[in-house]
Design a protein around this motif. Structure first.
Motif, short mmCIF file in Angstrom:
data_model
loop_
_atom_site.label_atom_id
_atom_site.label_comp_id
_atom_site.label_asym_id
_atom_site.label_seq_id
_atom_site.Cartn_x
_atom_site.Cartn_y
_atom_site.Cartn_z
N VAL A 231 -28.82 3.02 23.95
CA VAL A 231 -28.27 3.05 22.33
C VAL A 231 -29.77 1.88 22.31
CG1 VAL A 231 -26.95 1.72 20.64
CG2 VAL A 231 -26.15 4.05 22.88
N SER A 232 -29.39 1.09 22.89
CA SER A 232 -30.01 -0.42 22.65
C SER A 232 -32.20 -0.09 22.89
CB SER A 232 -30.16 -1.73 23.62
OG SER A 232 -28.01 -1.82 22.66
N TRP A 233 -32.74 0.22 23.69
CA TRP A 233 -33.89 0.97 24.37
C TRP A 233 -33.60 1.58 23.71
CZ3 TRP A 233 -33.13 -1.09 30.16
CH2 TRP A 233 -33.08 -2.78 29.89
N LEU A 234 -33.55 3.15 24.10
CA LEU A 234 -34.71 4.51 23.95
C LEU A 234 -34.33 4.65 22.24
CD1 LEU A 234 -33.48 6.29 26.93
CD2 LEU A 234 -35.87 4.96 26.34
N LYS A 235 -32.62 3.64 21.77
CA LYS A 235 -32.85 3.98 20.12
C LYS A 235 -31.94 4.94 19.54
CE LYS A 235 -33.64 -0.51 18.92
NZ LYS A 235 -33.90 -0.90 19.07
N MET A 236 -31.58 6.19 20.71
CA MET A 236 -30.08 6.93 20.66
C MET A 236 -29.41 6.62 20.19
SD MET A 236 -31.49 8.88 24.48
CE MET A 236 -30.07 10.16 24.58
N ASP A 237 -28.94 8.89 19.46
CA ASP A 237 -27.39 8.33 18.82
C ASP A 237 -26.32 7.78 19.80
OD1 ASP A 237 -25.70 9.11 16.29
OD2 ASP A 237 -25.13 10.04 18.28
N GLU A 238 -25.65 6.82 19.41
CA GLU A 238 -24.54 5.53 20.06
C GLU A 238 -23.78 7.13 20.76
OE1 GLU A 238 -20.88 3.79 17.85
OE2 GLU A 238 -22.92 3.89 16.63
N TYR A 239 -23.20 7.63 19.64
CA TYR A 239 -22.25 9.34 20.14
C TYR A 239 -22.81 10.57 20.91
CZ TYR A 239 -19.64 6.75 16.73
OH TYR A 239 -18.57 6.45 15.37
N VAL A 240 -24.47 10.84 20.47
CA VAL A 240 -24.76 11.90 21.67
C VAL A 240 -25.34 10.73 23.05
CG1 VAL A 240 -27.50 12.58 22.58
CG2 VAL A 240 -25.92 13.06 19.73
N SER A 241 -25.58 9.57 22.79
CA SER A 241 -25.32 8.97 24.29
C SER A 241 -23.89 8.57 24.79
CB SER A 241 -25.98 7.67 24.18
OG SER A 241 -27.05 6.90 23.94
N LYS A 242 -23.13 8.47 24.51
CA LYS A 242 -21.69 8.77 24.50
C LYS A 242 -20.92 10.14 25.74
CE LYS A 242 -17.68 6.66 25.81
NZ LYS A 242 -17.23 5.45 26.80
N ILE A 243 -22.00 11.23 24.64
CA ILE A 243 -21.54 12.64 25.81
C ILE A 243 -21.47 12.19 26.62
CG2 ILE A 243 -21.65 14.83 25.35
CD1 ILE A 243 -21.27 14.65 22.02
N LEU A 244 -23.65 12.24 26.65
CA LEU A 244 -24.41 12.05 28.44
C LEU A 244 -24.35 11.45 29.00
CD1 LEU A 244 -27.60 12.94 25.96
CD2 LEU A 244 -26.46 14.37 27.24
N VAL A 245 -23.00 10.27 29.08
CA VAL A 245 -23.08 9.18 29.74
C VAL A 245 -21.80 9.46 30.28
CG1 VAL A 245 -22.47 6.97 30.21
CG2 VAL A 245 -24.48 7.14 29.13
N SER A 246 -21.03 9.84 29.57
CA SER A 246 -19.68 10.58 30.32
C SER A 246 -20.16 11.59 30.86
CB SER A 246 -19.10 10.98 29.51
OG SER A 246 -18.59 9.89 28.09
N VAL A 247 -20.38 12.30 31.02
CA VAL A 247 -20.71 14.23 31.86
C VAL A 247 -21.66 13.15 33.46
CG1 VAL A 247 -22.61 16.32 32.25
CG2 VAL A 247 -22.02 15.82 30.03
N VAL A 248 -22.60 12.23 33.02
CA VAL A 248 -23.22 11.28 33.96
C VAL A 248 -21.52 10.69 35.32
CG1 VAL A 248 -24.80 9.56 35.16
CG2 VAL A 248 -25.46 11.24 33.07
N VAL A 249 -20.77 9.96 34.36
CA VAL A 249 -20.23 9.28 34.54
C VAL A 249 -19.07 10.56 35.70
CG1 VAL A 249 -17.49 8.38 34.75
CG2 VAL A 249 -20.73 7.85 33.54
N VAL A 250 -18.39 11.28 34.90
CA VAL A 250 -17.89 12.49 34.83
C VAL A 250 -18.31 13.34 36.53
CG1 VAL A 250 -16.49 14.89 35.19
CG2 VAL A 250 -16.65 13.27 33.29
N ILE A 251 -19.74 13.47 36.60
CA ILE A 251 -20.17 13.91 38.01
C ILE A 251 -20.14 12.48 39.33
CG2 ILE A 251 -22.29 14.83 39.07
CD1 ILE A 251 -22.95 15.77 36.06
N ALA A 252 -20.68 11.66 38.88
CA ALA A 252 -20.81 10.39 39.72
C ALA A 252 -19.13 9.80 40.72
CB ALA A 252 -20.87 9.76 39.42
N ASN A 253 -18.13 10.15 38.95
CA ASN A 253 -16.94 9.48 40.52
C ASN A 253 -16.66 11.51 40.90
OD1 ASN A 253 -16.56 7.46 38.71
ND2 ASN A 253 -15.40 8.47 37.12
N TYR A 254 -16.60 11.97 41.02
CA TYR A 254 -16.83 13.29 41.14
C TYR A 254 -17.17 13.14 42.87
CZ TYR A 254 -15.92 18.04 43.65
OH TYR A 254 -16.03 19.04 44.41
N GLY A 255 -18.31 12.93 42.24
CA GLY A 255 -19.48 12.62 43.67
C GLY A 255 -18.68 11.20 44.90
N PHE A 256 -18.45 10.28 44.03
CA PHE A 256 -17.56 9.49 45.01
C PHE A 256 -16.47 10.45 45.64
CE2 PHE A 256 -19.45 5.76 42.09
CZ PHE A 256 -21.23 6.59 42.44
#
Length: 141
Positions: free
Chosen positions: A102-127
């Motif tokens: 959001v701050s550095w790449l100037k992406m939309d915050e909701y698009v960013s939230k969706i993408l980050v949520s996918v990464v976090v879900v995958i990371a949590n499953y992996g952990f």
């Protein structure tokens, strides 16, 4: 080829992880909502909702997703400490990724939230699969 990958990825464990993930999110929101409606500051409500939802997620992941039935106190304590540490780490990862997107790449915050949520879900499953609820080898008699 795609069917083989699909069958490998979409199994009982992954599907139940996703279902209980949705329920964990619901627990978080409900606890937060009730606390805020009761006049509790949103910061305290957020912290309490996180604690309750992590505890809920630990229980359902242990029993229903990863089917880890060892209930010896020392073993459960090790699992819950690892689970909480991994969830805290993924929470930090979520914050860092959101700032980057959001701050550095100037992406939309909701698009960013969706993408980050996918990464976090995958990371949590992996952990959970690799470190917390990994299947132990049978001890020889």
């Amino acid at each position: 080829m795609i069917r083989k990958i699909w069958d490998k990825v979409m199994n009982r464990e992954v599907i139940s992880y996703l279902i209980f993930g949705v329920l964990t999110t619901l627990v978080n929101w409900v606890v937060y909502w009730f606390m805020v409606k009761a006049g509790i500051d949103y910061r305290a409500a957020t912290a309490a909702a996180w604690v309750v939802s992590v505890l809920f997620a630990f229980i359902v992941n242990k029993i229903f997703v990863f089917q880890s039935y060892d209930l010896h106190l020392s073993f459960v304590m090790k699992e819950i400490l690892s689970f909480t540490a991994c969830r805290a780490a993924s929470g930090v990862m979520e914050m860092v990724l959101m700032v980057i997107m959001v701050s550095w790449l100037k992406m939309d915050e909701y698009v960013s939230k969706i993408l980050v949520s996918v990464v976090v879900v995958i990371a949590n499953y992996g952990f959970s699969k690799a470190f917390i609820f990994r299947k132990r080898k049978e001890e020889p008699l």
